[in-house]
Design an enzyme around this catalytic site. Structure first.
Site, mmCIF file in Angstrom:
data_model
loop_
_atom_site.group_PDB
_atom_site.id
_atom_site.type_symbol
_atom_site.label_atom_id
_atom_site.label_comp_id
_atom_site.label_asym_id
_atom_site.label_seq_id
_atom_site.Cartn_x
_atom_site.Cartn_y
_atom_site.Cartn_z
ATOM 1 C CE LYS A 34 1.124 -9.789 9.929
ATOM 2 N NZ LYS A 34 2.571 -9.845 9.621
ATOM 3 C CG ASP A 61 2.857 -6.232 8.135
ATOM 4 O OD1 ASP A 61 3.064 -5.069 7.974
ATOM 5 O OD2 ASP A 61 3.315 -7.126 9.035
ATOM 6 C CE LYS A 63 5.768 -4.241 10.655
ATOM 7 N NZ LYS A 63 5.460 -5.590 10.182
ATOM 8 C CG ASP A 66 12.362 4.903 0.554
ATOM 9 O OD1 ASP A 66 12.917 6.240 0.532
ATOM 10 O OD2 ASP A 66 13.004 4.044 0.347
ATOM 11 C CB THR A 121 3.681 -5.049 19.850
ATOM 12 O OG1 THR A 121 3.874 -6.153 18.688
ATOM 13 C CG2 THR A 121 2.367 -4.170 19.547
ATOM 14 N NE ARG A 213 5.883 -15.326 17.189
ATOM 15 C CZ ARG A 213 6.968 -14.743 17.690
ATOM 16 N NH1 ARG A 213 8.236 -14.960 17.910
ATOM 17 N NH2 ARG A 213 6.683 -13.503 17.882
#
Length: 235
Positions: A34, A61, A63, A66, A121, A213
């Site tokens: 990603k 990614d 997002k 608009d 999340t 991570r």
């Protein structure tokens, strides 16, 4: 369609990214990765081309959120990078999501999967109610946004693993669920709120998990990546 683990390449530069990917040589499968806002804004479209040329599938990614015309134009441009998956925000409306689909239909013979972010999340029920003034529950809001995404012609949504079962129940097994917020039971959840483990995400029915991570900051990323593959994909 097989399940897969998507590694979030949340690095500030091309050199950091390539150094990390080099640590995954010899993996049991070529990692699906990603590219998010940090890396894309730092390095621009060339980083997508470079990683794509090395054989990785790419979830772009960004997002998008608009007015429909701007999203349409943006998706047309991004489609030239040949991502395998890209996303928009479901809160931008059905018309905005349809604009993304229309752009791909006009530009691509082989279209990437296009999915919608439902709720991040990092959002808790309290923040949803108190800060965003959304009085519905997290689950009801996520499912409603997913229904809107399907009406718009999208392939699926980004959601937490905790909402996957309800989404598949309501919208069918073919409607994809891409789930971040993945942590190991023996790990730190960081700034995530709605989280679960790779094994539990598999049990809940997630189609893809996004892991950042826990892999990218691991002492041995290859070992942790293979652990994710084993727990989520059953290999």
């Amino acid at each position: 369609m097989g399940k897969d683990v998507i590694i979030a390449l949340d690095f500030p530069s091309c050199s950091d990214t390539l150094a990390f990917l080099n640590k995954l040589r010899g993996a049991s499968r070529k990692p699906f990765v990603k590219i998010g806002m940090e890396l894309f804004y730092s390095e621009g479209p060339d980083i997508v081309r470079k990683i794509k040329e090395s054989g990785h599938k790419i979830f772009l990614d960004l997002k998008l959120h608009d007015i429909p015309n701007t999203v349409y134009s943006s998706v047309r441009s991004l489609s030239q990078l040949q991502p395998d998956m890209l996303n928009v925000h479901a809160s931008g409306s059905i018309d905005m999501m349809k604009a993304a689909v229309d752009a791909l239909n006009s530009e691509c013979e082989v279209k990437p999967l296009v999915i919608a972010v439902t709720l991040l999340t990092s959002l808790s029920a309290q923040k949803l109610n108190d800060e965003l003034l959304i009085t519905s529950s997290v689950e009801d809001t996520v499912v409603h946004y997913a229904e809107n995404a399907k009406k718009a012609g999208l392939n699926g949504v980004v959601c937490s693993p905790l909402e996957v079962g309800k989404i598949h129940e309501r919208l069918g097994a073919d409607f994809l669920t891409v789930t971040p917020g993945i942590r190991f039971s023996d790990g730190n959840v960081g700034d995530q709120v709605r989280v679960t483990t790779p094994e539990r995400a598999k049990e809940l029915g997630s189609d893809y998990i996004v892991v950042g991570r826990p892999i990218t900051r691991a002492e041995n990323p290859l070992e942790v990546y293979e652990r994710c593959i084993n727990e989520f994909c059953g290999e």
